[in-house]
Write a protein that holds these residues in place. Structure first.
Motif, short mmCIF file in Angstrom:
data_model
loop_
_atom_site.label_atom_id
_atom_site.label_comp_id
_atom_site.label_asym_id
_atom_site.label_seq_id
_atom_site.Cartn_x
_atom_site.Cartn_y
_atom_site.Cartn_z
N SER A 11 27.51 40.71 42.77
CA SER A 11 27.44 40.78 44.51
C SER A 11 27.15 39.68 45.10
O SER A 11 27.57 40.72 46.83
CB SER A 11 25.21 41.25 44.03
OG SER A 11 24.90 40.16 43.26
N LYS A 12 27.40 38.30 45.01
CA LYS A 12 27.10 37.70 46.00
C LYS A 12 29.40 37.64 46.20
O LYS A 12 29.29 36.71 47.45
CB LYS A 12 26.89 36.46 46.04
CG LYS A 12 25.65 36.29 45.62
CD LYS A 12 24.81 34.84 44.57
CE LYS A 12 23.47 35.37 44.69
NZ LYS A 12 22.44 33.83 44.60
N LEU A 13 30.13 38.36 45.13
CA LEU A 13 31.10 38.69 46.08
C LEU A 13 31.69 39.33 46.82
O LEU A 13 31.79 39.40 48.18
CB LEU A 13 32.28 38.23 44.92
CG LEU A 13 34.05 38.86 45.16
CD1 LEU A 13 34.73 37.29 45.86
CD2 LEU A 13 34.44 38.81 43.36
N TYR A 14 30.81 40.72 46.44
CA TYR A 14 31.44 42.02 47.41
C TYR A 14 30.26 42.18 48.13
O TYR A 14 30.94 43.30 48.95
CB TYR A 14 30.36 43.30 45.88
CG TYR A 14 31.15 43.15 45.06
CD1 TYR A 14 32.18 43.05 44.84
CD2 TYR A 14 30.59 43.35 43.74
CE1 TYR A 14 33.15 43.65 42.79
CE2 TYR A 14 30.30 43.37 42.24
CZ TYR A 14 31.66 42.97 42.12
OH TYR A 14 32.51 43.17 41.38
N GLY A 15 29.64 41.30 48.64
CA GLY A 15 28.85 41.06 49.86
C GLY A 15 27.07 42.26 49.76
O GLY A 15 26.75 42.71 50.89
#
Length: 311
Positions: A11-15
């Motif tokens: 999720s911290k990559l996908y935003g």
């Protein structure tokens, strides 16, 4: 260990992260020639700071794939490969010339063999819906039985005749010569000859065995919003790849996906299921009509690995 890439993932990559999101890392390592010769290659190395329960914001998960296994996943059309290959520089923790070469040639991993993506979408849509429905069935039985003295038997005419019936709760059809009834709820069966307290105990234990996410699904019309958000996220990733031959993070639909994950919609009134189903149908047609090859060329993957070891 020769780590050739390591990146922030999930999720911290996908935003799509929120205050409860944990931190995930993915990466690739290069096994030594000795391990290759001796057949000692490990597919993946996992590290986690969390326990067996659900992760929280303080937990960190790390998974590193051998280059050989990464290429195997690529050949199978697994979505994690394309997720990793499009990670921007500001999300990279470790990089190398090998990784940069992989990333520069990421289009060789595009193919119509996207079973990983499509399978993931379908799986996430259905994964917890059934669990939620089963929980609802068990709760209905528990509520019904709570109206009666626990010492009474189920075959009491006032109890047995009106036992809740539905898809996951019903009286089992038995041969005529069997002189007692059998009842099933969410896969658990018990005879009508047992006490109400015993029946409630069986159902309660089964109910308690279901995870927290399934219980949340029960409260959301049988919907696990986190699962549905994963389905939308994978769908939009593949759509972007097909439209642009690239994938940019954070995802342009991150806000919508996060709102789905947080349950800020009504599954029925907002037609979430229909939206997902319709967009999935369009995506499958778009993939079939694309100019991508039918599958990844395995020879290219093998040559890449061999070239790395020649250097």
């Amino acid at each position: 260990m020769n780590v050739i890439s390591k990146m922030i993932f999930g999720s911290k990559l996908y935003g799509t992260d929120n205050e409860g999101s944990d931190t995930d890392y993915k990466g690739i390592f290069l096994p030594s020639k000795e391990d290759c010769f001796l057949g000692n290659i490990t597919n993946a190395i996992n590290k986690s700071s969390g326990g067996k329960g659900k992760n929280n914001s303080d937990d960190v998960d790390e998974e590193l794939y051998s280059l050989q296994y990464f290429m195997h996943l690529a050949y199978k059309g697994e979505m994690i490969v394309l997720d990793m290959l499009h990670t921007p520089e500001d999300k990279m923790c470790t990089s190398s010339s090998i990784w940069r070469k992989l990333r520069a040639n990421r289009s060789m991993f595009y193919s119509k063999n996207m079973h990983g993506y499509l399978g993931y979408i379908r799986k996430q849509v259905s994964r917890y819906n059934v669990k939620g429905d089963r929980l609802i069935a068990m709760k209905r039985v528990l509520d019904y039985l709570s109206n009666f003295d626990g010492e009474l038997k189920l075959n009491n005419k006032d109890i047995w005749a009106n036992m809740p019936e539905g898809k996951y709760s019903f009286k089992v059809a038995l041969p005529q010569e069997v002189r007692w009834g059998l009842y099933e709820v969410s896969g658990k069966r018990f005879p009508e000859t047992i006490k109400v307290s015993e029946a409630r105990g069986i159902v309660q234990r089964n109910y308690d065995n279901y995870g927290n996410r399934a219980k949340k699904a029960q409260l959301n019309q049988g919907v696990d919003w986190k699962a549905v958000s994963h389905a939308f996220r994978a769908l939009y990733q593949l759509q972007e790849l097909l439209d642009t031959n690239d994938l940019v993070y954070p995802l342009k639909d991150a806000e919508f996906i996060r709102n789905v994950k947080e349950g800020n919609f009504d599954y029925k009134l907002d037609c979430i299921g229909e939206k997902l189903e319709n967009e999935l149908s369009l995506l499958c047609k778009k993939l079939e009509d694309s100019k991508w090859p039918d599958k990844v060329e395995k020879g290219e993957l093998d040559r890449f690995i061999l070239d790395v070891y020649k250097e």
